[in-house]
Design a protein around this motif. Structure first.
Motif, PDB file in Angstrom:
ATOM      1  N   VAL A  45       0.842  -1.198   0.000  1.00  8.89           N
ATOM      2  CA  VAL A  45       0.000   0.000   0.000  1.00  8.89           C
ATOM      3  C   VAL A  45       0.877   1.249   0.000  1.00  8.89           C
ATOM      4  N   ALA A  46       1.894   1.243   0.855  1.00 14.01           N
ATOM      5  CA  ALA A  46       2.805   2.388   0.941  1.00 14.01           C
ATOM      6  C   ALA A  46       3.582   2.574  -0.360  1.00 14.01           C
ATOM      7  N   ILE A  47       4.062   1.481  -0.935  1.00 14.37           N
ATOM      8  CA  ILE A  47       4.833   1.563  -2.183  1.00 14.37           C
ATOM      9  C   ILE A  47       3.967   2.118  -3.307  1.00 14.37           C
ATOM     10  N   GLY A  48       2.746   1.623  -3.422  1.00 17.92           N
ATOM     11  CA  GLY A  48       1.837   2.117  -4.449  1.00 17.92           C
ATOM     12  C   GLY A  48       1.500   3.588  -4.266  1.00 17.92           C
ATOM     13  N   ALA A  49       1.260   3.979  -3.020  1.00 12.58           N
ATOM     14  CA  ALA A  49       0.920   5.373  -2.737  1.00 12.58           C
ATOM     15  C   ALA A  49       2.065   6.316  -3.100  1.00 12.58           C
ATOM     16  N   MET A  50       3.307   5.859  -2.878  1.00 13.12           N
ATOM     17  CA  MET A  50       4.462   6.726  -3.122  1.00 13.12           C
ATOM     18  C   MET A  50       4.923   6.721  -4.573  1.00 13.12           C
ATOM     19  N   THR A  51       4.762   5.600  -5.263  1.00 11.84           N
ATOM     20  CA  THR A  51       5.249   5.513  -6.644  1.00 11.84           C
ATOM     21  C   THR A  51       4.174   5.796  -7.686  1.00 11.84           C
ATOM     22  N   MET A  52       2.899   5.671  -7.305  1.00  3.70           N
ATOM     23  CA  MET A  52       1.812   5.804  -8.272  1.00  3.70           C
ATOM     24  C   MET A  52       0.776   6.847  -7.883  1.00  3.70           C
ATOM     25  N   GLY A  53       0.832   7.324  -6.647  1.00  2.00           N
ATOM     26  CA  GLY A  53      -0.064   8.392  -6.234  1.00  2.00           C
ATOM     27  C   GLY A  53      -1.167   7.956  -5.281  1.00  2.00           C
ATOM     28  N   PRO A  54      -1.895   8.941  -4.728  1.00  2.00           N
ATOM     29  CA  PRO A  54      -2.945   8.660  -3.741  1.00  2.00           C
ATOM     30  C   PRO A  54      -4.066   7.759  -4.248  1.00  2.00           C
ATOM     31  N   THR A  55      -4.414   7.875  -5.539  1.00  2.00           N
ATOM     32  CA  THR A  55      -5.487   7.028  -6.082  1.00  2.00           C
ATOM     33  C   THR A  55      -5.109   5.556  -6.009  1.00  2.00           C
ATOM     34  N   LEU A 104      -5.001   6.367   0.731  1.00  2.00           N
ATOM     35  CA  LEU A 104      -5.235   7.710   0.207  1.00  2.00           C
ATOM     36  C   LEU A 104      -4.399   8.747   0.965  1.00  2.00           C
ATOM     37  N   CYS A 105      -4.477   8.712   2.278  1.00  2.00           N
ATOM     38  CA  CYS A 105      -3.764   9.700   3.102  1.00  2.00           C
ATOM     39  C   CYS A 105      -2.251   9.519   3.024  1.00  2.00           C
ATOM     40  N   ALA A 106      -1.780   8.270   2.922  1.00  2.00           N
ATOM     41  CA  ALA A 106      -0.337   8.033   2.778  1.00  2.00           C
ATOM     42  C   ALA A 106       0.181   8.679   1.503  1.00  2.00           C
ATOM     43  N   GLY A 107      -0.587   8.554   0.416  1.00  2.00           N
ATOM     44  CA  GLY A 107      -0.199   9.177  -0.848  1.00  2.00           C
ATOM     45  C   GLY A 107      -0.197  10.692  -0.766  1.00  2.00           C
ATOM     46  N   LEU A 108      -1.208  11.251  -0.107  1.00  2.00           N
ATOM     47  CA  LEU A 108      -1.297  12.708   0.036  1.00  2.00           C
ATOM     48  C   LEU A 108      -0.174  13.248   0.920  1.00  2.00           C
ATOM     49  N   ILE A 109       0.132  12.524   1.980  1.00  2.00           N
ATOM     50  CA  ILE A 109       1.227  12.937   2.873  1.00  2.00           C
ATOM     51  C   ILE A 109       2.552  12.904   2.136  1.00  2.00           C
ATOM     52  N   PHE A 110       2.753  11.854   1.331  1.00  2.00           N
ATOM     53  CA  PHE A 110       4.004  11.750   0.578  1.00  2.00           C
ATOM     54  C   PHE A 110       4.137  12.893  -0.422  1.00  2.00           C
ATOM     55  N   LEU A 113       5.100  15.949   1.450  1.00  2.00           N
ATOM     56  CA  LEU A 113       6.499  15.884   1.879  1.00  2.00           C
ATOM     57  C   LEU A 113       7.437  16.226   0.724  1.00  2.00           C
ATOM     58  N   CYS A 114       7.138  15.678  -0.458  1.00  2.00           N
ATOM     59  CA  CYS A 114       7.981  15.939  -1.635  1.00  2.00           C
ATOM     60  C   CYS A 114       7.951  17.416  -2.024  1.00  2.00           C
ATOM     61  N   LYS A 115       6.783  18.034  -1.832  1.00  2.00           N
ATOM     62  CA  LYS A 115       6.671  19.454  -2.161  1.00  2.00           C
ATOM     63  C   LYS A 115       7.420  20.303  -1.130  1.00  2.00           C
ATOM     64  N   LEU A 123      14.576  10.837   2.116  1.00  2.00           N
ATOM     65  CA  LEU A 123      13.911  11.036   3.405  1.00  2.00           C
ATOM     66  C   LEU A 123      12.406  10.946   3.248  1.00  2.00           C
ATOM     67  N   CYS A 124      11.884  11.540   2.183  1.00  2.00           N
ATOM     68  CA  CYS A 124      10.440  11.510   1.930  1.00  2.00           C
ATOM     69  C   CYS A 124       9.931  10.082   1.748  1.00  2.00           C
ATOM     70  N   CYS A 125      10.716   9.248   1.064  1.00  2.00           N
ATOM     71  CA  CYS A 125      10.313   7.856   0.842  1.00  2.00           C
ATOM     72  C   CYS A 125      10.227   7.080   2.153  1.00  2.00           C
ATOM     73  N   PHE A 126      11.187   7.300   3.028  1.00  2.00           N
ATOM     74  CA  PHE A 126      11.160   6.576   4.301  1.00  2.00           C
ATOM     75  C   PHE A 126      10.060   7.116   5.219  1.00  2.00           C
ATOM     76  N   LEU A 127       9.833   8.429   5.183  1.00  2.00           N
ATOM     77  CA  LEU A 127       8.741   8.994   5.971  1.00  2.00           C
ATOM     78  C   LEU A 127       7.389   8.543   5.419  1.00  2.00           C
ATOM     79  N   GLY A 128       7.284   8.444   4.100  1.00  2.00           N
ATOM     80  CA  GLY A 128       6.066   7.933   3.491  1.00  2.00           C
ATOM     81  C   GLY A 128       5.837   6.476   3.851  1.00  2.00           C
ATOM     82  N   GLY A 129       6.941   5.706   3.887  1.00  2.00           N
ATOM     83  CA  GLY A 129       6.847   4.309   4.295  1.00  2.00           C
ATOM     84  C   GLY A 129       6.406   4.163   5.736  1.00  2.00           C
ATOM     85  N   LEU A 130       6.767   5.121   6.571  1.00  2.00           N
ATOM     86  CA  LEU A 130       6.343   5.119   7.972  1.00  2.00           C
ATOM     87  C   LEU A 130       4.892   5.551   8.111  1.00  2.00           C
ATOM     88  N   ALA A 131       4.460   6.469   7.252  1.00  2.00           N
ATOM     89  CA  ALA A 131       3.106   7.017   7.368  1.00  2.00           C
ATOM     90  C   ALA A 131       2.028   5.941   7.229  1.00  2.00           C
TER      91      ALA A 131
END
Length: 203
Positions: A45-55, A104-110, A113-115, A123-131
């Protein structure tokens, strides 16, 4: 070009869904650390949210939640089965809606963070993985307490744990296991997402 991008997106999503299902229905989804069992189900779920987006994160969270709800229906989850007897709709919210919100929220948070940290992608990837696992714990336990805390099953469980209020119940039920899950998902999802994102940018 747009068609190629859509096909690639769907292919990546299908691969992550397959991984999620394998993890969910086999022992591969749980890492035994001494007496503790840490779940790896939030990793895809985290990998998909970070590499493909919140959807994509929401869809993967929905798959995760659907399998959890099905297990409650089939009686494979003792807690899920007990909650289903109290309120089928409440169980659906705890199992399914909570997990959709996680992705959804993990993707939005990531994205946020990137912005905010454009030069700190690692750092953003690891924080997203934690989220993702932190949100999973927060949403699942939050809905559980909100909907079911006063029912007999949860009150008996709270009494067994020695919890005198909702917050203590959450802490005692989640325990050290949640921290292991947070750390593992942070490391695995972050380590996988970073090179995947770089590959996708190059192609």
């Amino acid at each position: 070009m747009k068609n190629r991008t859509n096909i690639r997106w769907l292919t990546q999503l299908a691969l992550l869904v397959a991984i999620l299902l394998v993890l969910n229905y086999t022992p591969l989804g749980y890492l035994q650390i001494g007496p503790l069992s840490a779940s790896l189900l939030t990793v895809p779920v985290a990998i998909g949210a970070m590499t493909m987006g919140p959807t994509a994160g929401a869809i993967l969270g929905g798959v995760f939640g659907a399998t959890s709800f099905i297990q409650a229906l089939e009686g494979k989850s003792a807690m899920g089965s007990a909650l289903f007897q109290v309120s089928p709709f409440g169980t659906f919210v705890v199992c399914f809606v909570a997990r959709v919100l996680v992705g959804l929220c993990a993707g939005l948070i990531f994205k946020a963070l990137c912005k905010a940290l454009p030069k700190k992608e690692k750092l953003c990837c690891f924080l997203g993985g934690l989220a993702a696992p932190v949100l999973n714990t927060a949403f699942f336990m939050g809905f559980l307490v909100l909907i079911f805390y006063n029912c007999e099953y949860v009150q008996n469980l709270a009494g067994t744990l020695g919890a005198t209020n909702a917050f203590m119940f959450i802490v005692l039920l989640v325990g050290v296991q949640a921290i292991f899950e947070w750390v593992i998902c942070c490391l695995v999802a972050g380590a996988v997402s970073l090179p995947v994102r770089k590959y996708l940018k190059m192609n």
